[in-house]
Design a protein around this motif. Sequence first.
Motif, PDB file in Angstrom:
ATOM      1  N   LEU A 227       0.725  -1.217  -0.048  1.00 34.28           N
ATOM      2  CA  LEU A 227       0.020  -0.109  -0.133  1.00 34.28           C
ATOM      3  C   LEU A 227       0.995   1.241  -0.069  1.00 34.28           C
ATOM      4  CD1 LEU A 227      -2.881   1.210   0.238  1.00 34.28           C
ATOM      5  CD2 LEU A 227      -2.606   1.156   2.806  1.00 34.28           C
ATOM      6  N   ASP A 228       0.437   2.180  -0.834  1.00 30.33           N
ATOM      7  CA  ASP A 228       1.353   3.393  -1.046  1.00 30.33           C
ATOM      8  C   ASP A 228       0.183   4.560  -1.079  1.00 30.33           C
ATOM      9  OD1 ASP A 228       3.179   5.416  -1.613  1.00 30.33           O
ATOM     10  OD2 ASP A 228       4.277   4.277  -3.131  1.00 30.33           O
ATOM     11  N   ILE A 229       0.495   5.439   0.028  1.00 26.32           N
ATOM     12  CA  ILE A 229      -0.420   6.521   0.234  1.00 26.32           C
ATOM     13  C   ILE A 229       0.242   7.892  -0.216  1.00 26.32           C
ATOM     14  CG2 ILE A 229      -2.152   7.889   1.699  1.00 26.32           C
ATOM     15  CD1 ILE A 229      -3.111   5.013   1.332  1.00 26.32           C
ATOM     16  N   LEU A 230      -0.384   8.571  -1.291  1.00 32.23           N
ATOM     17  CA  LEU A 230      -0.071   9.784  -1.626  1.00 32.23           C
ATOM     18  C   LEU A 230      -0.253  10.871  -0.611  1.00 32.23           C
ATOM     19  CD1 LEU A 230      -0.276   9.295  -5.472  1.00 32.23           C
ATOM     20  CD2 LEU A 230       1.848   8.869  -4.049  1.00 32.23           C
ATOM     21  N   PRO A 231       0.557  11.911  -0.421  1.00 31.54           N
ATOM     22  CA  PRO A 231       0.317  12.839   0.729  1.00 31.54           C
ATOM     23  C   PRO A 231      -0.614  13.921  -0.132  1.00 31.54           C
ATOM     24  CG  PRO A 231       2.397  13.076  -0.301  1.00 31.54           C
ATOM     25  CD  PRO A 231       2.162  11.829  -0.661  1.00 31.54           C
ATOM     26  N   ARG A 232      -1.808  14.298   0.434  1.00 37.46           N
ATOM     27  CA  ARG A 232      -2.681  15.198  -0.183  1.00 37.46           C
ATOM     28  C   ARG A 232      -3.285  16.157   1.007  1.00 37.46           C
ATOM     29  NH1 ARG A 232      -0.528  14.141  -3.960  1.00 37.46           N
ATOM     30  NH2 ARG A 232      -1.090  13.370  -5.909  1.00 37.46           N
ATOM     31  N   LYS A 233      -3.113  17.561   0.897  1.00 37.95           N
ATOM     32  CA  LYS A 233      -3.337  18.275   2.046  1.00 37.95           C
ATOM     33  C   LYS A 233      -4.593  18.258   2.427  1.00 37.95           C
ATOM     34  CE  LYS A 233      -2.905  23.478   2.277  1.00 37.95           C
ATOM     35  NZ  LYS A 233      -2.460  24.729   1.638  1.00 37.95           N
ATOM     36  N   GLY A 234      -4.994  18.203   3.673  1.00 34.58           N
ATOM     37  CA  GLY A 234      -5.974  18.058   4.303  1.00 34.58           C
ATOM     38  C   GLY A 234      -6.533  16.741   4.700  1.00 34.58           C
ATOM     39  N   CYS A 235      -5.956  15.688   3.855  1.00 30.91           N
ATOM     40  CA  CYS A 235      -6.238  14.396   4.213  1.00 30.91           C
ATOM     41  C   CYS A 235      -5.657  13.851   5.459  1.00 30.91           C
ATOM     42  CB  CYS A 235      -5.798  13.334   3.061  1.00 30.91           C
ATOM     43  SG  CYS A 235      -6.750  13.628   1.506  1.00 30.91           S
ATOM     44  N   ALA A 236      -6.240  12.644   5.904  1.00 35.24           N
ATOM     45  CA  ALA A 236      -5.818  12.113   7.452  1.00 35.24           C
ATOM     46  C   ALA A 236      -5.753  10.414   7.181  1.00 35.24           C
ATOM     47  CB  ALA A 236      -6.616  12.358   8.434  1.00 35.24           C
TER      48      ALA A 236
END
Length: 281
Positions: A227-236
């Motif tokens: 699993l690879d989660i890309l950083p996106r502003k405001g997400c948690a």
Amino acid sequence: MRFENLHDNTQKWIRAAVNEGHPAEAIIYTLHTDGHPQDINEAVYQYLQEIYPREQSPLIPDQLRSTESTRFAYDKEVQVLLTLDQPHVILFGDFLSSEECDQIVADSKPKLRPSTVINAVSGSYDTDNQIRTSYGSSFKRKENDLVKRVEKRISALTGCPEKHAEPIQILNYAPGAEYKPHMDYFDPKFSGNANVLAMGGQRYATLIMYLNDVDVGGSTVFPKIGLDILPRKGCALYFAYANQNGWLDHRTLHGGSPVISGEKWIATKWMRFDKYTGPLA
């Protein structure tokens, strides 16, 4: 490797250990110290997850088991963008507003210091440039109105009492900076973890809040589950890995991949089984 592919004697020993009530981590540790290969863990956890009752799985509050596509968190509605059952992972959208992210970053910049890691042998907080190359800062609980609001939002969303959560930690990654794969829980078999475990018991879950969009790189990676989660502003990003019976889910091994271009800002909240009594509480 799957459980049914293990040697017959190994399967019999594991089944006997389960029937005798030994916790999952003790079974894994014994196999490892007896010289079994590390990848046997995958097969054993698969088997244990299937046969242990629900209370042997990581702690997951009921509100996080909901199948609804949105959740209400204290003062706003957040979106559910991704869910995974094993291990338990949820990605939330619109957890923080753009303005809240910017303010947290601005308030953190004057306090940045090289990040440290806890030495599991000595219990000391060490700077280790081979593992973690970020800079960090933190907020005291209820330090200002924004921190108060975010802490209430986290508690409402996750079910974790505010006093059971560690203070919000901020991390900044410049180009090339990373955090090698690691566990967020404290393995009790290492004596150096006794002091941090005494500050509120075991950690059972983590919430990572993304404070900016990263140009290239900087994703949160879970190498054991691909699993690879890309950083996106405001997400948690929420993930759970422990319970009070001693279950520790090694599949939550995770890290921050190197930032290739731009910089990365995140805020992290770690949750404990008991009231946190450590620094900044």
